[in-house]
Design a protein around this motif. Structure first.
Motif, PDB file in Angstrom:
ATOM      1  N   VAL A  81      -4.821   3.229 -12.356  1.00  0.00           N
ATOM      2  CA  VAL A  81      -6.082   3.452 -11.652  1.00  0.00           C
ATOM      3  C   VAL A  81      -7.039   4.247 -12.541  1.00  0.00           C
ATOM      4  CG1 VAL A  81      -7.143   4.714  -9.737  1.00  0.00           C
ATOM      5  CG2 VAL A  81      -5.138   3.304  -9.331  1.00  0.00           C
ATOM      6  N   ILE A  82      -6.480   5.277 -13.218  1.00  0.00           N
ATOM      7  CA  ILE A  82      -7.328   6.098 -14.079  1.00  0.00           C
ATOM      8  C   ILE A  82      -7.812   5.302 -15.293  1.00  0.00           C
ATOM      9  CG2 ILE A  82      -7.432   8.218 -15.434  1.00  0.00           C
ATOM     10  CD1 ILE A  82      -5.201   9.255 -13.523  1.00  0.00           C
ATOM     11  N   ASP A 117       2.248   1.788  -3.351  1.00  0.00           N
ATOM     12  CA  ASP A 117       1.195   2.332  -4.204  1.00  0.00           C
ATOM     13  C   ASP A 117       1.162   3.844  -4.166  1.00  0.00           C
ATOM     14  OD1 ASP A 117       0.107   0.273  -5.405  1.00  0.00           O
ATOM     15  OD2 ASP A 117      -1.823   0.307  -4.359  1.00  0.00           O
ATOM     16  N   ASN A 118       1.311   4.368  -2.940  1.00  0.00           N
ATOM     17  CA  ASN A 118       1.183   5.806  -2.780  1.00  0.00           C
ATOM     18  C   ASN A 118       2.277   6.575  -3.490  1.00  0.00           C
ATOM     19  OD1 ASN A 118      -1.087   5.687  -1.371  1.00  0.00           O
ATOM     20  ND2 ASN A 118      -0.144   5.799   0.656  1.00  0.00           N
ATOM     21  N   GLN A 124      -9.224  13.349 -18.872  1.00  0.00           N
ATOM     22  CA  GLN A 124      -9.394  14.323 -17.797  1.00  0.00           C
ATOM     23  C   GLN A 124      -9.850  15.691 -18.281  1.00  0.00           C
ATOM     24  OE1 GLN A 124      -5.673  13.796 -15.840  1.00  0.00           O
ATOM     25  NE2 GLN A 124      -6.526  12.347 -14.398  1.00  0.00           N
ATOM     26  N   TYR A 125      -9.666  15.965 -19.570  1.00  0.00           N
ATOM     27  CA  TYR A 125     -10.246  17.186 -20.132  1.00  0.00           C
ATOM     28  C   TYR A 125     -11.729  16.979 -20.462  1.00  0.00           C
ATOM     29  CZ  TYR A 125      -5.444  18.776 -20.990  1.00  0.00           C
ATOM     30  OH  TYR A 125      -4.133  19.156 -20.864  1.00  0.00           O
ATOM     31  N   ARG A 160      -4.286   4.102   6.987  1.00  0.00           N
ATOM     32  CA  ARG A 160      -4.706   4.707   5.718  1.00  0.00           C
ATOM     33  C   ARG A 160      -5.726   3.839   5.051  1.00  0.00           C
ATOM     34  NH1 ARG A 160       0.835   6.335   3.176  1.00  0.00           N
ATOM     35  NH2 ARG A 160       1.394   7.906   4.701  1.00  0.00           N
ATOM     36  N   ILE A 197       5.227  12.560 -24.282  1.00  0.00           N
ATOM     37  CA  ILE A 197       4.495  11.798 -23.287  1.00  0.00           C
ATOM     38  C   ILE A 197       4.074  10.463 -23.900  1.00  0.00           C
ATOM     39  CG2 ILE A 197       3.683  13.814 -22.048  1.00  0.00           C
ATOM     40  CD1 ILE A 197       1.006  13.499 -23.482  1.00  0.00           C
ATOM     41  N   TRP A 208      -4.911  12.250 -20.224  1.00  0.00           N
ATOM     42  CA  TRP A 208      -5.160  13.686 -20.241  1.00  0.00           C
ATOM     43  C   TRP A 208      -6.432  14.013 -21.007  1.00  0.00           C
ATOM     44  CZ3 TRP A 208       0.621  14.827 -19.938  1.00  0.00           C
ATOM     45  CH2 TRP A 208       0.905  15.423 -18.703  1.00  0.00           C
ATOM     46  N   MET A 226       0.830  -1.195   0.000  1.00  0.00           N
ATOM     47  CA  MET A 226       0.000   0.000   0.000  1.00  0.00           C
ATOM     48  C   MET A 226       0.865   1.244   0.000  1.00  0.00           C
ATOM     49  SD  MET A 226      -3.352  -0.275   2.180  1.00  0.00           S
ATOM     50  CE  MET A 226      -3.200   0.872   3.493  1.00  0.00           C
ATOM     51  N   GLN A 227       1.958   1.189   0.797  1.00  0.00           N
ATOM     52  CA  GLN A 227       2.852   2.341   0.827  1.00  0.00           C
ATOM     53  C   GLN A 227       3.497   2.554  -0.524  1.00  0.00           C
ATOM     54  OE1 GLN A 227       4.788   0.994   4.381  1.00  0.00           O
ATOM     55  NE2 GLN A 227       4.790   3.071   5.164  1.00  0.00           N
ATOM     56  N   GLN A 286       4.002   6.484  -9.467  1.00  0.00           N
ATOM     57  CA  GLN A 286       3.134   7.249 -10.347  1.00  0.00           C
ATOM     58  C   GLN A 286       2.455   6.322 -11.355  1.00  0.00           C
ATOM     59  OE1 GLN A 286       2.783  10.678 -11.599  1.00  0.00           O
ATOM     60  NE2 GLN A 286       1.641   9.623 -13.153  1.00  0.00           N
ATOM     61  N   MET A 303       3.592  19.915 -17.178  1.00  0.00           N
ATOM     62  CA  MET A 303       4.570  18.841 -17.144  1.00  0.00           C
ATOM     63  C   MET A 303       5.660  19.153 -16.135  1.00  0.00           C
ATOM     64  SD  MET A 303       3.911  16.595 -19.581  1.00  0.00           S
ATOM     65  CE  MET A 303       5.418  15.983 -20.295  1.00  0.00           C
ATOM     66  N   THR A 341      -5.394   6.111  -2.161  1.00  0.00           N
ATOM     67  CA  THR A 341      -4.439   5.824  -3.221  1.00  0.00           C
ATOM     68  C   THR A 341      -4.906   6.370  -4.564  1.00  0.00           C
ATOM     69  OG1 THR A 341      -5.478   3.703  -3.431  1.00  0.00           O
ATOM     70  CG2 THR A 341      -3.412   3.770  -2.209  1.00  0.00           C
TER      71      THR A 341
END
Lengths: 276, 432
Positions: free
Chosen positions: A44-45, A34-35, A203-204, B34, A192, A200, A31-32, A38, B48, B39
């Protein structure tokens, strides 16, 4: 040996507790991790996107390298169109429009194969070797070739050949535009990744629910024009298709900055005359 | 028989001890409390953010041939330093030792050794910065200060680190690795410029030995609005308390007590003052880390922004935007960002509101600049004391384009650090 039996029972119980505690400990460590990482937030997204009924294939996380490039609009096509045979070329607004006197038959299932061969002939198409087939933009009646540039290709009506086919799989005409003197404006930099670009765009709020991401491609698209010069930037071109529809929408993400490029932006923002 | 008699009690004791330790670890670890929801936090902003290894990177690569002649590898289609850095990911079992100290002869013997590539940082960095480049392989090495890295192209077990101030040479021994990729870099498409690495006023610098051809550039700038920075930097809990003052071409935003943001619309610069308590750390690594945090907080476009210098006295870290591997200087000598820690309750960040974004085609031909030797001689003849001169760089001068406010011209020039200020050769020559 009653005492010995009790000891064994205790031992078994404690080992069970140890295993359980160790499992919990390990989960904590994960879990740590995970945090901090990146990459995981990216997945996740992507998962979120799939929950929104957006269909995406496998996405690459690799960062590519690309350039800022420029090319010049010129009259070179007009100057050299005299050498074209078996066609009536016309030069209109930096585009060469040509109708073939006798249609040329191409392979029914694989028109690309026939056209690739034809492109090496400079009496058929000028600078044909500088173009590459675009599967994504082509349809059965309209075959599109993009101009090559620095290891990739340009997605722009200003650097393209479009062949029109009739129902008998014959080329009847084509339109060509060409940019001269394509060069890099600066050394290559990292772009990217495909995943990031899609995230992105998501998210837009540019990917509605219930859509399919048909294809994505890294190519060059026009950022601005200065007189005859065109400046192109590497762009993630993302094609999305609402479910139950065949209409494809193209979205563009600046592959250097991750910003979205709106269609209307193209000339407006950076047109030198509007800047004064 | 005797053995098995003690086996069960022993095992039981171990099991009890293990379960006790694990329980303690789990209970005292805050991660336990937590929830999983945290997460999936909202992802970072669209700007960027470049990693530390990008910002704190060497800025110049110099190749020494088999015959000892040297040349700067100038970016053309590729960024030469980036390409060399890519070959540095596989060092195994690094061991470091000090080869020599305070010996100029040894220092230059290593620096100018034949068949090697030297990577130069713009200013002193610590081992931690280098560690970020080599994918954390040097994390166990002591945190020495370094200025240059020497990579032999024919010896796969050694590399050298140089520290300019007291001419220290460190040797890092690594496990044998392939040098194929490093040698491949030398064959890439790039421009080269004859050079030599020697002393000027007791400081090692890179001399350019022949006249230099450099390409002038035109850039489209990225112009951020004041609001963007106000919302990023002053967005504390109670945003209602932000007040605005205007004076001539200055606009000053502030919350009641601790934060202040000043925009100068004339020279397009901004200054952010933070009067909240800070760590007030003094060593190089910590200052660089704090400065990087401030840099990322700004949200300024970080494309080609690199660490330029660190001034020990006033704890100022400066960053500049690089073009073709050469830094950009404005008329006042400023670059892109500078961060400064004054004391434990004052930090100041100066930054530019306009930053070069997209290069534009320019039909201007290459410009020729004199060699370092010639340039210095001309300055001397003009009445400048070479003694007062500390550093010399090739760079680009930022100039507003006359046709549009969104365009700038970047003209190549020599830059010298004269009387604690970066001055261009042209401006010095025109002064008298």
């Amino acid at each position: 040996m009653n005492f010995r039996r009790i000891e064994i029972i205790f031992l078994v119980t404690f080992i069970a507790i140890d295993i359980f505690l160790f499992g919990m400990f390990k989960k904590n460590m994960d879990m740590q991790a995970d945090n901090v990482s990146q990459g995981d937030s990216d997945s996740v997204i992507v998962k979120e996107m799939r929950n929104d009924q957006i269909k995406v294939g496998n996405l690459s996380k690799k960062n590519e390298n690309a350039y800022y490039i420029s090319g010049e609009q010129s009259d070179v096509l007009r100057n050299q169109m005299g050498q074209l045979a078996n066609q009536t070329p016309q030069f209109v607004g930096h585009e060469l429009e040509s109708e073939l006197k006798t249609p040329i038959t191409v392979d029914k299932n694989n028109p690309r194969k026939s056209i690739d061969k034809l492109l090496t002939d400079s009496t058929f198409v000028l600078f044909g070797d500088q173009y590459v087939y675009s599967k994504n933009l082509s349809t059965s009646r309209n075959i599109v070739y993009n101009q090559k540039a620095m290891g990739s290709s340009i997605y722009s009506s200003e650097a393209q050949i479009r062949f029109t086919l009739n129902s008998n799989h014959q080329i009847v005409s084509y339109t060509q535009s060409y940019l001269q003197g394509i060069k890099s404006l600066r050394e290559s930099s990292e772009t990217i990744s495909e995943t990031r670009a899609l995230i992105w765009l998501y998210q837009y709020n540019e990917i509605p629910n219930n859509t399919t991401v048909a294809w994505t491609n890294l190519g060059y698209t026009k950022l601005l024009s200065i007189d005859g010069d065109r400046v192109f930037i590497p762009t993630w071109i993302i094609a999305i298709r609402p479910q139950n529809s065949t209409q494809i929408q193209l979205k563009r993400i600046n592959a250097f900055t991750g910003g979205i490029i709106k269609e209307t932006d193209e000339n407006l923002k950076n047109n030198p005359s509007s800047m004064n | 028989m005797r053995f098995s008699k003690y086996l069960i009690p022993l095992a039981l004791t171990i099991a009890v001890v293990v379960s006790l330790t694990l329980s303690v670890v789990l209970w005292t670890n805050p991660a336990n409390y937590r929830t999983n929801k945290q997460t999936s936090q909202t992802p970072q902003t669209q700007q960027m953010i470049k990693p530390k290894r990008y910002v704190y990177s060497p800025v110049q690569a110099i190749h020494t041939n088999a015959d000892g002649s040297q040349q700067i590898l100038v970016n053309k289609l590729v960024n030469t330093v980036t390409e060399v850095k890519k070959t540095m990911h596989n060092y195994k079992d690094p061991k470091i030792k000090t080869l020599s100290k305070n010996s100029r002869t040894d220092y230059f013997r290593i620096a100018n050794q034949t068949d090697s590539i030297m990577l130069n940082y713009s200013d002193t960095v610590s081992m931690r910065a280098l560690n970020a480049i080599v994918k954390n392989r040097f994390r166990k090495l002591p945190n020495y200060k370094i200025n240059r890295i020497v990579l032999p192209t024919n010896n796969s077990t050694k590399l050298y680190l140089l520290y300019d101030k007291n001419f220290t040479v460190y040797e890092v021994d690594v496990k044998k690795h392939s040098l194929k990729s490093l040698n491949k870099v030398l064959k890439m498409d790039m421009r080269t410029q004859p050079a030599s690495f020697k002393l000027l006023n007791n400081k090692p610098i890179v001399y350019v030995t022949t006249a230099v051809q450099m390409q002038p550039y035109k850039y489209l700038i990225d112009r951020q609005s004041d609001d963007y920075y106000v919302s990023r930097l002053l967005n504390t809990q109670d945003s209602t308390s932000i007040n605005v003052k205007r004076r001539k071409n200055m606009t000053i935003y502030g919350d009641q007590s601790s934060l202040q943001l000043t925009f100068n619309s004339k020279n397009r610069m901004a200054e952010f003052s933070d009067f909240r308590p800070n760590h007030n750390r003094r060593n190089l690594t910590a200052t660089i880390n704090d400065s990087y945090k401030n840099l990322t907080k700004l949200g300024l476009p970080m494309d080609n922004v690199r660490f330029f210098s660190y001034d020990d006295n006033n704890r100022t870290v400066t960053y500049r935007t690089y073009v073709e591997g050469f830094p950009i200087f404005r008329t006042n000598g400023f670059g892109t960002v500078s961060t400064r820690t004054m004391n434990s309750s004052a930090q100041r960040i100066l930054f530019s509101l306009d930053n070069p974004e997209v290069p534009l085609p320019s039909n201007k031909g290459y410009v020729s600049l004199p060699s370092t030797e010639t340039m210095l001689k001309r300055l001397e003849n003009h009445g400048y004391k070479l003694k007062d001169l500390q550093k010399v760089r090739l760079g680009y001068t930022w100039k507003k384009d006359s046709t549009s406010p969104l365009l700038i011209d970047l003209n190549p020039d020599w830059y010298v650090y004269y009387n604690n200020k970066w001055r261009s050769y042209t401006s010095l020559m025109n002064q008298y």
